[in-house]
Design an enzyme around this catalytic site. Structure first.
Site, PDB file in Angstrom:
ATOM      1  N   ASP A 135       1.137  -1.350  -0.120  1.00  0.00           N
ATOM      2  CA  ASP A 135       0.116  -0.015   0.061  1.00  0.00           C
ATOM      3  C   ASP A 135       0.795   1.078  -0.154  1.00  0.00           C
ATOM      4  O   ASP A 135       2.133   1.202   0.418  1.00  0.00           O
ATOM      5  CB  ASP A 135      -0.895   0.182   1.128  1.00  0.00           C
ATOM      6  CG  ASP A 135      -2.082  -1.011   1.296  1.00  0.00           C
ATOM      7  OD1 ASP A 135      -2.376  -1.332   0.194  1.00  0.00           O
ATOM      8  OD2 ASP A 135      -2.542  -1.264   2.113  1.00  0.00           O
ATOM      9  N   ARG A 185      -0.823  -0.554  -8.773  1.00  0.00           N
ATOM     10  CA  ARG A 185      -2.196  -0.158  -8.578  1.00  0.00           C
ATOM     11  C   ARG A 185      -2.332   1.296  -8.459  1.00  0.00           C
ATOM     12  O   ARG A 185      -1.654   2.022  -7.670  1.00  0.00           O
ATOM     13  CB  ARG A 185      -2.712  -0.696  -6.977  1.00  0.00           C
ATOM     14  CG  ARG A 185      -4.071  -0.233  -6.456  1.00  0.00           C
ATOM     15  CD  ARG A 185      -4.377  -0.306  -5.163  1.00  0.00           C
ATOM     16  NE  ARG A 185      -4.283  -1.666  -4.579  1.00  0.00           N
ATOM     17  CZ  ARG A 185      -3.868  -2.098  -3.637  1.00  0.00           C
ATOM     18  NH1 ARG A 185      -3.516  -1.238  -2.445  1.00  0.00           N
ATOM     19  NH2 ARG A 185      -3.943  -3.211  -3.139  1.00  0.00           N
ATOM     20  N   ARG A 290     -12.372   6.485   4.760  1.00  0.00           N
ATOM     21  CA  ARG A 290     -13.438   6.274   3.823  1.00  0.00           C
ATOM     22  C   ARG A 290     -14.586   7.540   4.247  1.00  0.00           C
ATOM     23  O   ARG A 290     -15.273   7.733   3.307  1.00  0.00           O
ATOM     24  CB  ARG A 290     -13.968   4.993   4.429  1.00  0.00           C
ATOM     25  CG  ARG A 290     -13.110   3.684   4.109  1.00  0.00           C
ATOM     26  CD  ARG A 290     -12.614   3.415   2.668  1.00  0.00           C
ATOM     27  NE  ARG A 290     -11.913   4.417   1.968  1.00  0.00           N
ATOM     28  CZ  ARG A 290     -10.352   4.227   2.019  1.00  0.00           C
ATOM     29  NH1 ARG A 290      -9.915   3.338   2.979  1.00  0.00           N
ATOM     30  NH2 ARG A 290      -9.562   5.193   1.485  1.00  0.00           N
TER      31      ARG A 290
HETATM   32  P1  FDA Z   1     -14.120   9.195  -5.534  1.00  0.00           P
HETATM   33  O1  FDA Z   1     -13.812   9.398  -3.983  1.00  0.00           O
HETATM   34  O2  FDA Z   1     -14.365  10.384  -6.513  1.00  0.00           O
HETATM   35  O3  FDA Z   1     -15.327   8.436  -5.558  1.00  0.00           O
HETATM   36  C1  FDA Z   1     -16.285   8.164  -6.782  1.00  0.00           C
HETATM   37  C2  FDA Z   1     -17.362   7.638  -6.388  1.00  0.00           C
HETATM   38  O4  FDA Z   1     -17.284   6.208  -5.614  1.00  0.00           O
HETATM   39  C3  FDA Z   1     -18.299   8.251  -5.309  1.00  0.00           C
HETATM   40  O5  FDA Z   1     -19.187   9.350  -5.889  1.00  0.00           O
HETATM   41  C4  FDA Z   1     -19.005   7.060  -4.550  1.00  0.00           C
HETATM   42  O6  FDA Z   1     -19.968   6.828  -5.422  1.00  0.00           O
HETATM   43  C5  FDA Z   1     -18.188   6.092  -4.578  1.00  0.00           C
HETATM   44  N1  FDA Z   1     -17.439   5.907  -3.434  1.00  0.00           N
HETATM   45  C6  FDA Z   1     -16.287   6.695  -2.987  1.00  0.00           C
HETATM   46  N2  FDA Z   1     -15.595   6.635  -1.762  1.00  0.00           N
HETATM   47  C7  FDA Z   1     -16.729   5.950  -1.112  1.00  0.00           C
HETATM   48  C8  FDA Z   1     -16.981   5.578   0.376  1.00  0.00           C
HETATM   49  N3  FDA Z   1     -15.931   5.621   1.235  1.00  0.00           N
HETATM   50  N4  FDA Z   1     -18.159   5.126   0.596  1.00  0.00           N
HETATM   51  C9  FDA Z   1     -19.424   5.070  -0.281  1.00  0.00           C
HETATM   52  N5  FDA Z   1     -19.152   5.329  -1.550  1.00  0.00           N
HETATM   53  C10 FDA Z   1     -17.914   5.908  -2.031  1.00  0.00           C
HETATM   54  N6  FDA Z   1      -5.269   5.116  -1.227  1.00  0.00           N
HETATM   55  C11 FDA Z   1      -4.115   5.410  -0.628  1.00  0.00           C
HETATM   56  O7  FDA Z   1      -3.697   6.475  -0.826  1.00  0.00           O
HETATM   57  N7  FDA Z   1      -3.104   4.152  -0.592  1.00  0.00           N
HETATM   58  C12 FDA Z   1      -3.572   3.133  -0.949  1.00  0.00           C
HETATM   59  O8  FDA Z   1      -2.648   2.237  -0.741  1.00  0.00           O
HETATM   60  C13 FDA Z   1      -4.691   3.004  -1.410  1.00  0.00           C
HETATM   61  N8  FDA Z   1      -5.153   1.606  -1.789  1.00  0.00           N
HETATM   62  C14 FDA Z   1      -6.563   1.468  -2.401  1.00  0.00           C
HETATM   63  C15 FDA Z   1      -6.760   0.194  -2.822  1.00  0.00           C
HETATM   64  C16 FDA Z   1      -7.932  -0.027  -3.409  1.00  0.00           C
HETATM   65  C17 FDA Z   1      -8.331  -1.472  -4.070  1.00  0.00           C
HETATM   66  C18 FDA Z   1      -8.863   0.987  -3.580  1.00  0.00           C
HETATM   67  C19 FDA Z   1     -10.325   0.995  -4.491  1.00  0.00           C
HETATM   68  C20 FDA Z   1      -8.642   2.332  -3.090  1.00  0.00           C
HETATM   69  C21 FDA Z   1      -7.361   2.540  -2.497  1.00  0.00           C
HETATM   70  N9  FDA Z   1      -6.973   3.821  -2.090  1.00  0.00           N
HETATM   71  C22 FDA Z   1      -5.759   4.040  -1.372  1.00  0.00           C
HETATM   72  C23 FDA Z   1      -8.118   4.999  -1.744  1.00  0.00           C
HETATM   73  C24 FDA Z   1      -8.048   5.728  -2.722  1.00  0.00           C
HETATM   74  O9  FDA Z   1      -6.891   6.431  -2.750  1.00  0.00           O
HETATM   75  C25 FDA Z   1      -9.279   6.651  -2.877  1.00  0.00           C
HETATM   76  O10 FDA Z   1      -9.178   7.409  -1.463  1.00  0.00           O
HETATM   77  C26 FDA Z   1     -10.740   5.859  -2.626  1.00  0.00           C
HETATM   78  O11 FDA Z   1     -10.539   4.919  -3.656  1.00  0.00           O
HETATM   79  C27 FDA Z   1     -11.840   6.922  -3.099  1.00  0.00           C
HETATM   80  O12 FDA Z   1     -11.688   7.308  -4.427  1.00  0.00           O
HETATM   81  P2  FDA Z   1     -12.258   6.970  -5.612  1.00  0.00           P
HETATM   82  O13 FDA Z   1     -11.331   6.916  -6.769  1.00  0.00           O
HETATM   83  O14 FDA Z   1     -13.235   5.830  -5.623  1.00  0.00           O
HETATM   84  O15 FDA Z   1     -13.223   8.395  -6.081  1.00  0.00           O
END
Ligand code: FDA
Length: 309
Positions: A135, A185, A290
């Site tokens: 991570d 990732r 989250r």
């Molecule tokens: P965004 O936050 O813009 O969300 C897009 C849409 O997804 C939202 O409109 C909603 O519908 C849904 N959604 C997103 N978050 C939600 C929540 N908490 N509850 C409900 N719905 C939600 N970060 C990091 O700094 N280091 C790491 O090692 C990792 N590892 C990692 C692994 C995996 C498999 C994932 C999916 C994510 C990570 N992350 C991470 C977290 C990542 O950086 C980021 O903070 C989250 O994925 C939220 O960003 P989105 O890309 O989903 O977009």
């Protein structure tokens, strides 16, 4: 708009002590964390694998300032890897490791301790027939984490990396890591970072994500598209088509409890989809990140706190 203040508030010891009195079974915690024990993690992984998705398990914990705690985290990974192997769940299930949980933040030789501990986990993962992804945490750890990745990949080339699109440096890091066999990732990034190193607006982060994705999809490595953002999921699919990538030469990744229907839709369409499942009793930092991403959760969270359940 609530994201940064919530991440600042999350650092308060008072808030932490209060929130931690909630049971893991309470709705808001269990939505994101299926349980505290290795058994609950293996069980959750089994269910997800049964639906045609893959899993990365994360034993929760970070910013370890004590050697014994770092060693205990390593032992927890060894135990869950052996449980996964016995349950026949490898290689469908791999593990994700935060280097700060295995000693990176220890003063003095933290870097070396984390490298040695990560090596122990990589060895156990390989013996269990699966892989490790490191991570990525806040920007002060990026160089150390990428150095450890390079050292690990000499013996364990299958080790995955994480890059965060919100950092200005990441497009360059993507170019350096887009080589054959390199699992990367790409996520947006979840920490509170200063303007000097990270894009601050959602639009700038999203644009950076697309630029990084273009580099990874055009490259020779194995992109792991970690986002729940529907626009970015579509763009990833279009880029894969443009670069004539077969399904399976990249994968989508989403977090346990977030957009499960979309996870299943992608898997049913033949895409590789991996669900990141965190478990353990150190769920506080993970939960707060989250919540910070989803301000509409905050009201539900405050209600859960008021009723402690
Ligand atoms: P965004 O936050 O813009 O969300 C897009 C849409 O997804 C939202 O409109 C909603 O519908 C849904 N959604 C997103 N978050 C939600 C929540 N908490 N509850 C409900 N719905 C939600 N970060 C990091 O700094 N280091 C790491 O090692 C990792 N590892 C990692 C692994 C995996 C498999 C994932 C999916 C994510 C990570 N992350 C991470 C977290 C990542 O950086 C980021 O903070 C989250 O994925 C939220 O960003 P989105 O890309 O989903 O977009």
């Amino acid at each position: 708009m609530l994201r940064q203040p919530l991440l600042v508030l999350a650092r308060s010891d008072k808030v932490k002590r209060f929130v931690e009195t909630m049971p893991v079974s309470s709705g808001i915690v269990s939505r994101y964390v299926p349980g505290e024990s290795a058994e609950s993690a293996v069980e959750a992984a089994r269910e997800v694998v049964g639906t045609g998705r893959l899993v990365s398990l994360d034993f929760l914990g970070e910013d370890t300032m004590d050697r014994a705690q770092a060693d205990a985290t390593v032992q927890a990974y060894l135990a869950v890897l052996s449980g996964l192997s016995e349950a026949g769940l490898t290689p469908a299930v791999e593990v994700s490791v935060k280097l700060s949980a295995v000693g990176q933040a220890l003063s003095g030789d933290g870097h070396k301790i984390a490298l040695d501990n990560a090596r122990t986990i990589c060895t156990a993962a390989r013996n269990a027939g699966t892989t490790v992804t490191l991570d990525m945490e806040d920007h002060t750890t990026t160089d150390s984490t990428l150095d450890i990745l390079h050292e690990l990949r000499q013996d364990f080339p299958e080790t995955g990396a994480v890059l965060q699109a919100y950092l200005h440096r990441t497009e360059t890091d993507c170019r350096e890591l887009a080589y054959a066999g390199s699992r990367v990732r790409l996520c947006k990034g979840a920490y509170k970072e200063p303007e000097s190193v990270a894009y601050q607006s959602k639009d700038d982060v999203d644009r950076s994500y697309v630029r990084c994705l273009k580099v990874l999809m055009a490259g020779r490595g194995y992109p792991m598209v970690a986002t729940h953002d529907p626009r970015l999921v579509d763009i990833a699919g279009a880029l894969a088509t443009r670069w004539e990538r077969d399904q399976g030469s990249y994968e989508f990744q989403m977090l346990y409890g977030i957009r499960p229907t979309e996870q299943q839709r992608l898997a049913d369409n033949g895409e590789k989809v991996r669900v990141y499942i965190p478990y353990g009793n150190e769920w506080y930092g993970y939960l707060m990140r989250r919540l910070a991403e989803r301000p509409s959760n905050v009201r539900f969270f405050l209600r859960s706190l008021a009723t402690k359940g």
